[in-house]
Design a protein around this motif. Structure first.
Motif, short mmCIF file in Angstrom:
data_model
loop_
_atom_site.label_atom_id
_atom_site.label_comp_id
_atom_site.label_asym_id
_atom_site.label_seq_id
_atom_site.Cartn_x
_atom_site.Cartn_y
_atom_site.Cartn_z
N LYS A 251 58.92 6.25 17.79
CA LYS A 251 59.65 5.26 18.58
C LYS A 251 60.01 4.02 17.77
O LYS A 251 60.86 3.22 18.17
CB LYS A 251 58.82 4.83 19.79
N ALA A 252 59.33 3.82 16.64
CA ALA A 252 59.54 2.60 15.85
C ALA A 252 60.87 2.64 15.12
O ALA A 252 61.31 3.68 14.63
CB ALA A 252 58.40 2.43 14.85
N ILE A 253 61.51 1.47 15.03
CA ILE A 253 62.76 1.31 14.29
C ILE A 253 62.63 0.08 13.39
O ILE A 253 61.69 -0.70 13.52
CB ILE A 253 63.97 1.16 15.24
N LEU A 254 63.60 -0.10 12.50
CA LEU A 254 63.57 -1.27 11.62
C LEU A 254 64.18 -2.47 12.32
O LEU A 254 65.34 -2.43 12.75
CB LEU A 254 64.32 -0.99 10.32
N THR A 255 63.38 -3.52 12.46
CA THR A 255 63.81 -4.73 13.17
C THR A 255 63.68 -5.98 12.31
O THR A 255 64.14 -7.04 12.70
CB THR A 255 62.96 -4.93 14.44
N GLY A 256 62.99 -5.87 11.18
CA GLY A 256 62.69 -7.05 10.38
C GLY A 256 61.29 -7.56 10.57
O GLY A 256 60.82 -8.40 9.81
N LEU A 257 60.61 -7.05 11.60
CA LEU A 257 59.21 -7.40 11.82
C LEU A 257 58.35 -6.27 11.28
O LEU A 257 58.40 -5.14 11.78
CB LEU A 257 58.92 -7.64 13.31
N ILE A 258 57.56 -6.57 10.27
CA ILE A 258 56.84 -5.52 9.55
C ILE A 258 55.87 -4.76 10.43
O ILE A 258 55.59 -3.59 10.19
CB ILE A 258 56.14 -6.11 8.30
N LEU A 259 55.35 -5.40 11.49
CA LEU A 259 54.45 -4.72 12.42
C LEU A 259 55.06 -3.42 12.92
O LEU A 259 54.39 -2.39 12.97
CB LEU A 259 54.13 -5.63 13.61
#
Length: 312
Positions: A251-259
């Protein structure tokens, strides 16, 4: 999402006590977790707001550190990470279950906490089982990453999102298999082309030359200079190759938040700085992850991922 975090991921029981540690930027999420703890009927739910820390890995105030040892479950939605602190390590050592949520947003909470953490756990544990038998990891990319990371004798960690047993800890949302490479042994070139902790999504890649386990030279534009500025206060230990991790959350995508970014499938991350939480020997108040897109990864001579696609 807060209910899932406490009930499903932490396995909160009615007889248990919960401490939520937050700061002003993440106050709303801290309050949501505190409300969920009360709603789920736990014995005691406490909410503590601290002043934002200056860096990832900076200790919370001593009274808060002591309070962490006096409960069953600790949730840490804070703007800077409390994961790699002695406070977290000490509480984990006596059996407290801890989830850190550094920099988490409402959008990330809702998207990533609704993943199937049983599937994530299975995927993560399989990778850790392979890593246990590995002496050296190699990562390459088509744009120039080529680095070897010796790990023989080190224990891999599965951040599966299920922290139901005494002393278990990790990020939420989560999904990664990670390990601390042996200090002083990693060599090669890393091209960080996804995001960088403390910097965000990258417009231009950052080229990092690693020699004898340390980031010796860093090249690039303004974002590379920002990384250098973040590393500068921490001396040579801040440049230690601290972690190799591979994302397992679909479900994770790249958003700029490393978490969230470091949990995305099709990526790996290499961090610099503190690795004591992972079984390493370097303690420094800094831990900065650099995300690499579409890598090809070998565990010894076994191909694990090709251009960002799992082959195992």
């Amino acid at each position: 999402a807060s209910n899932i975090a406490l009930k499903d991921c932490m396995g909160l029981k009615p007889e248990e006590s919960v401490l939520v540690i937050t700061d002003e930027p993440l106050r709303k999420i801290g309050y949501s977790l505190w409300e969920s703890a009360k709603r789920l009927g736990c014995k005691e739910a406490m909410l503590v707001e601290i002043q934002p820390r200056k860096t990832n890995g900076e200790e919370p105030p001593k009274p808060v550190s002591e309070l962490m040892k006096m409960v069953d479950v600790v949730m840490c939605p804070t703007s800077k990470s409390l994961t790699h602190t002695e406070s977290r390590r000490s509480a984990s050592a006596i059996g407290v279950r801890i989830a850190t949520l550094p920099g988490v947003t409402e959008e990330i909470m809702i998207r990533c906490m609704n993943a199937d953490y049983n599937i994530i756990a299975e995927r993560t544990n399989k990778l850790c089982n392979l890593m246990e038998k590995t002496k050296c990891i190699r990562v390459t990319t088509t744009i120039g990453t080529d680095i070897t990371l010796p790990i023989e004798g080190r224990i891999p960690h599965a951040s599966s999102g299920l922290f139901r047993e005494k002393g278990q800890w990790g990020n939420l949302p989560t999904g990664e298999a990670y390990i601390a490479p042996i200090e002083g042994k990693s060599d090669g070139v890393i091209i960080v082309d996804g995001s960088m902790a403390g910097v965000g999504l990258l417009a231009d890649p950052i080229r990092i030359v690693v020699k004898n386990g340390y980031a010796r030279d860093i090249f690039g534009d303004k974002e590379a200079q920002k990384l250098i500025n973040l590393l500068e206060p921490h001396g040579i230990d801040g440049r230690n190759v601290a972690e190799f991790g591979i994302g397992t959350n679909d479900k994770a995508i790249l958003t700029g938040l490393i978490l969230e970014d470091e949990k995305a499938i099709g990526t790996i991350h290499i961090a610099f700085g503190d690795n004591k939480s992972m079984g390493g020997t370097v303690r420094v108040a800094s831990h900065l992850d650099g995300l690499i897109r579409n890598p090809t990864v070998w565990f010894d001579d076994k191909l694990v991922m090709k251009n960002g696609k799992f082959v195992v």
